[in-house]
Design an enzyme around this catalytic site. Structure first.
Site, PDB file in Angstrom:
ATOM      1  N   ARG A   6       0.834  -1.197   0.000  1.00 46.10           N
ATOM      2  CA  ARG A   6       0.000   0.000   0.000  1.00 46.10           C
ATOM      3  C   ARG A   6       0.863   1.240   0.000  1.00 46.10           C
ATOM      4  NH1 ARG A   6      -4.607   0.469   4.088  1.00 46.10           N
ATOM      5  NH2 ARG A   6      -4.746   2.324   2.842  1.00 46.10           N
ATOM      6  N   ARG A  62       3.100   4.613 -16.533  1.00 43.92           N
ATOM      7  CA  ARG A  62       3.542   4.481 -17.924  1.00 43.92           C
ATOM      8  C   ARG A  62       4.850   5.231 -18.188  1.00 43.92           C
ATOM      9  NH1 ARG A  62       1.323   0.250 -17.691  1.00 43.92           N
ATOM     10  NH2 ARG A  62      -0.930   0.132 -17.850  1.00 43.92           N
ATOM     11  N   CYS A  74      -7.590   2.958 -12.470  1.00 43.89           N
ATOM     12  CA  CYS A  74      -7.881   4.103 -11.609  1.00 43.89           C
ATOM     13  C   CYS A  74      -9.332   4.029 -11.141  1.00 43.89           C
ATOM     14  CB  CYS A  74      -7.688   5.410 -12.374  1.00 43.89           C
ATOM     15  SG  CYS A  74      -6.014   5.686 -12.923  1.00 43.89           S
ATOM     16  N   GLU A  77     -11.987   7.220  -4.715  1.00 43.29           N
ATOM     17  CA  GLU A  77     -11.993   6.833  -3.307  1.00 43.29           C
ATOM     18  C   GLU A  77     -13.399   7.089  -2.749  1.00 43.29           C
ATOM     19  OE1 GLU A  77     -10.296   5.212  -0.038  1.00 43.29           O
ATOM     20  OE2 GLU A  77      -9.229   5.531  -1.923  1.00 43.29           O
ATOM     21  N   ARG A  89      -4.158   7.113  -3.511  1.00 46.50           N
ATOM     22  CA  ARG A  89      -3.791   5.859  -2.850  1.00 46.50           C
ATOM     23  C   ARG A  89      -3.460   4.805  -3.904  1.00 46.50           C
ATOM     24  NH1 ARG A  89      -7.829   8.106   0.369  1.00 46.50           N
ATOM     25  NH2 ARG A  89      -7.467   8.044   2.609  1.00 46.50           N
ATOM     26  N   TYR A 107       3.953   5.983   2.757  1.00 50.35           N
ATOM     27  CA  TYR A 107       3.031   7.120   2.902  1.00 50.35           C
ATOM     28  C   TYR A 107       3.846   8.397   2.844  1.00 50.35           C
ATOM     29  CZ  TYR A 107      -0.310   3.581   4.029  1.00 50.35           C
ATOM     30  OH  TYR A 107      -1.124   2.484   3.944  1.00 50.35           O
ATOM     31  N   ARG A 115      -1.558   6.166   8.291  1.00 48.89           N
ATOM     32  CA  ARG A 115      -1.073   4.980   8.987  1.00 48.89           C
ATOM     33  C   ARG A 115       0.151   5.303   9.841  1.00 48.89           C
ATOM     34  NH1 ARG A 115      -2.705  -0.256   7.711  1.00 48.89           N
ATOM     35  NH2 ARG A 115      -1.624  -0.597   9.670  1.00 48.89           N
TER      36      ARG A 115
END
Length: 126
Positions: A6, A62, A74, A77, A89, A107, A115
């Site tokens: 993540r 790309r 894509c 959220e 994210r 992050y 997080r």
């Protein structure tokens, strides 16, 4: 073994160049910290908050040499009240020999607040 990595970052503006640049920086850091090769990637999912729509953040992938054939998608959220704004994210699913606790989730920028419990979370000042 298949594992997910993540990552998240933020941008200051709903600007195509900034979205691509920040997404690219995040992807590069995820790849670097986890020794990921494009051939080992199952797929990459990238989401953005509702306040971002200037471009597809997948364009950043790309721009990476050797990543042409990696499946990427894509999406939006979930629009949760008081959620972190202007957030991108990434969920990268990879084949790896690493144990789950040895995966380095990344992050950047304001996304570090998502997080704070992860020891390897860091903020890169851009």
């Amino acid at each position: 073994m298949i594992r997910a990595i993540r990552g998240a970052t933020t941008v200051s503006n709903n600007d195509e160049r900034e979205i691509i640049d920040e997404t690219k920086q995040l992807l590069i850091e995820m790849i670097r910290q986890n020794d990921v090769n494009a051939e080992d990637v199952v797929s990459v999912l990238i989401s953005m908050t509702d306040d971002l729509n200037a471009t597809f953040p997948a364009k950043a992938l790309r721009h990476l040499d050797g990543w042409t054939y990696v499946p990427v998608m894509c999406m939006r959220e979930i629009n949760v009240p008081q959620a972190l704004p202007k957030c991108i994210r990434v969920m990268m699913t990879v084949h790896t020999k690493r144990a789950q606790q040895d995966i380095h989730h990344v992050y950047l920028r304001d996304a570090i607040q998502l997080r704070p419990d992860l020891q390897l979370t860091k903020k890169l000042d851009m």
